[in-house]
Write a protein that holds these residues in place. Structure first.
Motif, PDB file in Angstrom:
ATOM      1  N   SER A   1      30.966  42.632   1.455  1.00  0.00           N
ATOM      2  CA  SER A   1      29.781  42.103   2.113  1.00  0.00           C
ATOM      3  C   SER A   1      29.501  40.672   1.661  1.00  0.00           C
ATOM      4  N   ILE A   2      29.596  40.440   0.372  1.00  0.00           N
ATOM      5  CA  ILE A   2      29.300  39.088  -0.120  1.00  0.00           C
ATOM      6  C   ILE A   2      30.387  38.112   0.306  1.00  0.00           C
ATOM      7  N   TYR A   3      31.622  38.613   0.465  1.00  0.00           N
ATOM      8  CA  TYR A   3      32.699  37.780   1.015  1.00  0.00           C
ATOM      9  C   TYR A   3      32.384  37.399   2.455  1.00  0.00           C
ATOM     10  N   TYR A   4      31.787  38.333   3.208  1.00  0.00           N
ATOM     11  CA  TYR A   4      31.364  38.053   4.581  1.00  0.00           C
ATOM     12  C   TYR A   4      30.347  36.907   4.616  1.00  0.00           C
ATOM     13  N   PHE A   5      29.383  36.931   3.701  1.00  0.00           N
ATOM     14  CA  PHE A   5      28.386  35.862   3.648  1.00  0.00           C
ATOM     15  C   PHE A   5      29.027  34.531   3.245  1.00  0.00           C
ATOM     16  N   LEU A   6      29.964  34.589   2.292  1.00  0.00           N
ATOM     17  CA  LEU A   6      30.616  33.371   1.826  1.00  0.00           C
ATOM     18  C   LEU A   6      31.464  32.729   2.905  1.00  0.00           C
ATOM     19  N   SER A   7      32.194  33.542   3.657  1.00  0.00           N
ATOM     20  CA  SER A   7      33.171  33.014   4.616  1.00  0.00           C
ATOM     21  C   SER A   7      32.620  32.942   6.032  1.00  0.00           C
ATOM     22  N   THR A   8      32.364  34.094   6.639  1.00  0.00           N
ATOM     23  CA  THR A   8      31.938  34.133   8.038  1.00  0.00           C
ATOM     24  C   THR A   8      30.597  33.440   8.236  1.00  0.00           C
TER      25      THR A   8
ATOM     26  N   ALA B   1      28.419  30.346   3.775  1.00  0.00           N
ATOM     27  CA  ALA B   1      27.582  30.038   2.615  1.00  0.00           C
ATOM     28  C   ALA B   1      28.241  29.004   1.710  1.00  0.00           C
ATOM     29  N   ILE B   2      29.565  29.025   1.646  1.00  0.00           N
ATOM     30  CA  ILE B   2      30.268  28.070   0.782  1.00  0.00           C
ATOM     31  C   ILE B   2      29.999  26.640   1.240  1.00  0.00           C
ATOM     32  N   GLU B   3      30.092  26.417   2.557  1.00  0.00           N
ATOM     33  CA  GLU B   3      29.878  25.072   3.087  1.00  0.00           C
ATOM     34  C   GLU B   3      28.402  24.694   3.063  1.00  0.00           C
ATOM     35  N   ILE B   4      27.527  25.610   3.477  1.00  0.00           N
ATOM     36  CA  ILE B   4      26.090  25.300   3.563  1.00  0.00           C
ATOM     37  C   ILE B   4      25.501  25.007   2.190  1.00  0.00           C
ATOM     38  N   CYS B   5      25.907  25.794   1.195  1.00  0.00           N
ATOM     39  CA  CYS B   5      25.346  25.646  -0.156  1.00  0.00           C
ATOM     40  C   CYS B   5      26.220  24.798  -1.069  1.00  0.00           C
ATOM     41  N   GLN B   6      27.357  24.338  -0.559  1.00  0.00           N
ATOM     42  CA  GLN B   6      28.276  23.545  -1.366  1.00  0.00           C
ATOM     43  C   GLN B   6      28.653  24.288  -2.651  1.00  0.00           C
TER      44      GLN B   6
ATOM     45  N   SER C   1      11.650  27.844   3.682  1.00  0.00           N
ATOM     46  CA  SER C   1      11.052  27.839   5.015  1.00  0.00           C
ATOM     47  C   SER C   1      11.176  26.473   5.680  1.00  0.00           C
ATOM     48  N   ASN C   2      11.054  25.419   4.878  1.00  0.00           N
ATOM     49  CA  ASN C   2      11.119  24.067   5.445  1.00  0.00           C
ATOM     50  C   ASN C   2      12.137  23.181   4.737  1.00  0.00           C
ATOM     51  N   ASN C   3      12.951  23.781   3.869  1.00  0.00           N
ATOM     52  CA  ASN C   3      13.898  22.982   3.094  1.00  0.00           C
ATOM     53  C   ASN C   3      15.264  23.656   3.063  1.00  0.00           C
ATOM     54  N   GLY C   4      16.295  22.835   2.975  1.00  0.00           N
ATOM     55  CA  GLY C   4      17.642  23.354   2.812  1.00  0.00           C
ATOM     56  C   GLY C   4      17.992  23.478   1.335  1.00  0.00           C
ATOM     57  N   VAL C   5      19.245  23.790   1.062  1.00  0.00           N
ATOM     58  CA  VAL C   5      19.731  23.917  -0.317  1.00  0.00           C
ATOM     59  C   VAL C   5      19.969  22.519  -0.869  1.00  0.00           C
ATOM     60  N   LYS C   6      19.315  22.220  -2.006  1.00  0.00           N
ATOM     61  CA  LYS C   6      19.359  20.854  -2.529  1.00  0.00           C
ATOM     62  C   LYS C   6      20.077  20.733  -3.869  1.00  0.00           C
TER      63      LYS C   6
ATOM     64  N   PRO D   1      22.169  30.894   9.087  1.00  0.00           N
ATOM     65  CA  PRO D   1      21.770  31.271  10.454  1.00  0.00           C
ATOM     66  C   PRO D   1      22.650  32.344  11.086  1.00  0.00           C
ATOM     67  N   SER D   2      23.908  32.451  10.656  1.00  0.00           N
ATOM     68  CA  SER D   2      24.832  33.395  11.284  1.00  0.00           C
ATOM     69  C   SER D   2      24.461  34.853  11.055  1.00  0.00           C
ATOM     70  N   VAL D   3      23.619  35.153  10.065  1.00  0.00           N
ATOM     71  CA  VAL D   3      23.288  36.555   9.791  1.00  0.00           C
ATOM     72  C   VAL D   3      22.442  37.170  10.894  1.00  0.00           C
ATOM     73  N   LYS D   4      21.977  36.345  11.830  1.00  0.00           N
ATOM     74  CA  LYS D   4      21.211  36.906  12.950  1.00  0.00           C
ATOM     75  C   LYS D   4      22.061  37.877  13.758  1.00  0.00           C
ATOM     76  N   GLU D   5      23.404  37.751  13.654  1.00  0.00           N
ATOM     77  CA  GLU D   5      24.294  38.679  14.347  1.00  0.00           C
ATOM     78  C   GLU D   5      24.131  40.097  13.811  1.00  0.00           C
ATOM     79  N   ASN D   6      23.731  40.218  12.545  1.00  0.00           N
ATOM     80  CA  ASN D   6      23.553  41.545  11.947  1.00  0.00           C
ATOM     81  C   ASN D   6      22.362  42.279  12.542  1.00  0.00           C
ATOM     82  N   LEU D   7      21.407  41.528  13.055  1.00  0.00           N
ATOM     83  CA  LEU D   7      20.191  42.151  13.581  1.00  0.00           C
ATOM     84  C   LEU D   7      20.474  43.044  14.791  1.00  0.00           C
TER      85      LEU D   7
END
Length: 603
Positions: free
Chosen positions: A365-372, A375-380, A484-489, A577-583
């Motif tokens: 599951s955590i590999y799914y978040f990292l790759s699909t 998360a690796i790119e978004i959070c650097q 809510s209003n900020n990205g990963v910094k 944002p991609s986790v919306k597919e899980n909904l």
């Protein structure tokens, strides 16, 4: 329109909104006062600001000057009253001097009225101050004019009233004394300790002490409430209220609270162990199945059968190779294999849910978040961060006894005594895993630098502790507030996202495709029921969701999904944002559970 022009326009609109809001807060239609040096538009009127009146009047230096003038003026009045005969020869000069002082005080009042308008007179202190200044002016002007009213008794009383302006200094002096004491404490301290929260409190305190705030008791109370929340460290405390009665057990379970003992009639025993859907053995090669490892639909039960119950070992070894962690992190390949095999064997096979398959499922599951979900790119994320995620997922339930923290605490289990009732199981999983890692044959970190190893351990501890469900609401509140209003910094943000990813992976089964969702649901509920049986046999109060005779699995899953799983994915979607597919699976699964309830009613 250029990007620069667009940004300037947005900035201008933002400033206009800010000023309108400020005017609403202080309750005035303050079209004539501008609070910055730029040309801005207020209610459609453009005004060029020359001076920031409010900033000047609120300045501590200016306040000290006015206070000093009041003291000097009061001393002058006292001398004139006490030595009236002796100072009579200089009466006219002293009158002119008093008039100069009073002129300054009048200018101060006019400036404050210009800033705050009629709101200024909501304070009784300000009204009293204005009356005293008026009396003083009448006395001095009458004296300079040699008017006959100077012999009037009321006029003589007015002369004495001039002294009362000194009393207006007391509340100001009190504020300055606090400020002075604060500076004194800082200077006298050997070590000055400070934190961002103290800075926030200091800013809010200064805001609450501003003059215009004092005219709005409701707003002042709200600011003081904010300060108290920060001081009492309740800023991330989440208030949870279950409006639906059927959700209250879930809330109690989530925060490790005991439900009240209620005497209920125990129905006749039925077959509460619902038969688990059997999964056919597809007989595919392991390499073929690993090609789907990045998909949320990955069937961990099928993979575990194909891999001869070695799913945790195989998946972890594959991902370590895939991310080249043996080379980039200097992990010892042979010792890691020994370590992950020992971890896999340390999971209790007789646990229906908390076993090595669950651990492998969380790793996948955590590999799914990292790759699909990228998360690796978004959070650097670095290679070290990836390793932390995978290792934490693998060990997060190591040596789990199949009983929850509440049971261990209520039975004064040795683990509860060891960890002082705080995240008992999570601390045990960590300590046992690191103890295993300390053995030479399992120490795959042997080639790492000491500092790198220390950082790795710190992050693994943070991630595994975040799987304690007692932290769910607090962590959700922090995450939502943060992103809510900020990205990963920065690194702290990355760690917070990693914690949320492993927590979501740990509880995310209701968002899997129906077949997997169904199987996991019955495994976890039957493990809960087994604990409830133990509690019943021991004469203990049965924990929430653990009574096989009163808990409906479909209803429990619907409640758990609506109260915990949907909000968790919604919050994680702020960053991924991609986790919306899980909904979509969550919605489908809830419908299937509801259909089961309706079918049971019709039967």
């Amino acid at each position: 329109m250029s990007d620069q022009s667009s940004q300037a326009l947005n900035h201008s609109k933002s400033r206009r909104k800010t000023i309108r809001k400020y005017s609403q807060v202080i309750g005035t239609k303050n079209d004539g006062v501008v609070f910055n040096y730029q040309t801005v538009e207020v209610h459609g009127i453009k005004i060029k600001s020359a001076i920031k009146l409010e900033d000047i009047l609120s300045n501590k230096g200016v306040a000290w000057i006015f206070s000093a003038l009041i003291i000097i003026y009061t001393i002058l009045v006292i001398i004139r009253i006490s030595f009236e005969t002796e100072t009579q020869i200089y009466a006219r000069q002293l009158d002119i001097l008093e008039l100069a002082f009073l002129s300054v005080f009048v200018v101060e009042v006019l400036l404050r009225f210009l800033v705050y308008h009629l709101v200024y007179f909501k304070s009784l202190w300000n009204i009293f101050d204005l009356i005293i200044i008026a009396v003083c002016l009448i006395v001095i002007i009458g004296s300079l004019a040699n008017s006959s009213i100077t012999n009037n008794q009321a006029f003589k009383l007015g002369k004495v009233l001039r002294i009362f302006r000194l009393f207006l200094m007391f509340r100001k002096i009190n504020t300055f004394t606090k400020y002075k004491n604060k500076i004194s404490r800082k200077r006298s301290s050997v070590v000055n300790l400070s934190s961002p929260s103290e800075k926030v409190i200091e800013i809010l305190t200064r805001l609450s002490e501003m003059e215009w705030i004092s005219y709005h008791t409701a707003l002042k109370s709200e600011i003081e409430w904010c300060i108290s929340m920060i001081k009492e460290q309740k800023i991330y405390q989440t208030n949870v209220r279950a409006d639906k009665e059927e959700f209250r057990d879930f809330v109690n379970w989530a925060v490790n609270a005991q439900s009240e003992e209620v005497e209920v009639l125990t129905p006749s025993k039925t077959d509460a162990y619902v038969k688990i859907i059997s999964l056919e053995s597809y007989g595919l090669e392991i390499e073929s199945l690993l090609g789907d490892l990045h998909k949320w639909e990955f069937d961990i039960f099928r993979f575990d059968k194909v891999s001869d119950c070695r799913s945790l070992e195989v998946i972890c070894s594959h991902l370590f190779s895939l991310y080249n962690l043996y080379q980039s992190q200097l992990f010892d390949n042979y010792k890691f294999l020994n370590f992950i095999q020992a971890i896999q064997n340390g999971y209790h096979k007789d646990n229906l849910y908390h076993n090595s398959i669950h651990a492998a499922d969380v790793v996948q599951s955590i590999y799914y978040f990292l790759s699909t979900c990228q998360a690796i790119e978004i959070c650097q994320l670095t290679d070290s961060d990836i390793a932390v995620c995978l290792i934490s997922a693998a060990i997060h339930d190591y040596d789990h006894p199949g009983l929850n923290n509440i049971f261990l605490i209520n039975t004064t289990h040795s683990l509860a005594l060891t960890y002082n009732d705080k995240s008992v199981l999570e601390n045990h999983h960590l300590a046992s895993s690191f103890k295993l890692l300390s053995e030479d044959k399992h120490n795959f970190l042997i080639n790492m630098q000491k500092d790198d190893k220390k950082k790795l351990r710190y992050k693994i501890i943070s991630l595994v502790l975040s799987t304690d469900f007692a932290r769910h609401f607090a962590d959700m509140g922090k995450f939502q507030l943060k992103f809510s209003n900020n990205g990963v910094k920065d690194d702290d943000d990355c760690l917070q996202v990693m914690e949320m990813m492993i927590h979501t992976s740990d509880v995310g089964n209701p968002s899997r495709p129906w077949k997997l969702c169904y199987e996991w649901a019955h495994k976890v509920m039957n493990e809960f029921f087994a604990q409830g049986d133990k509690e019943r046999d021991m004469g203990l109060s049965i924990s929430n969701l653990c009574d096989r005779y009163s808990v409906s699995i479909p209803k429990a899953q619907i409640g758990f999904t609506e109260l915990f799983i949907e909000p968790t994915f919604n919050v994680l979607e702020l960053v991924l944002p991609s986790v919306k597919e899980n909904l979509k699976y969550i919605i489908e699964n809830k419908k299937n559970w509801k259909d089961m309830i309706e079918n049971n009613k019709s039967n």
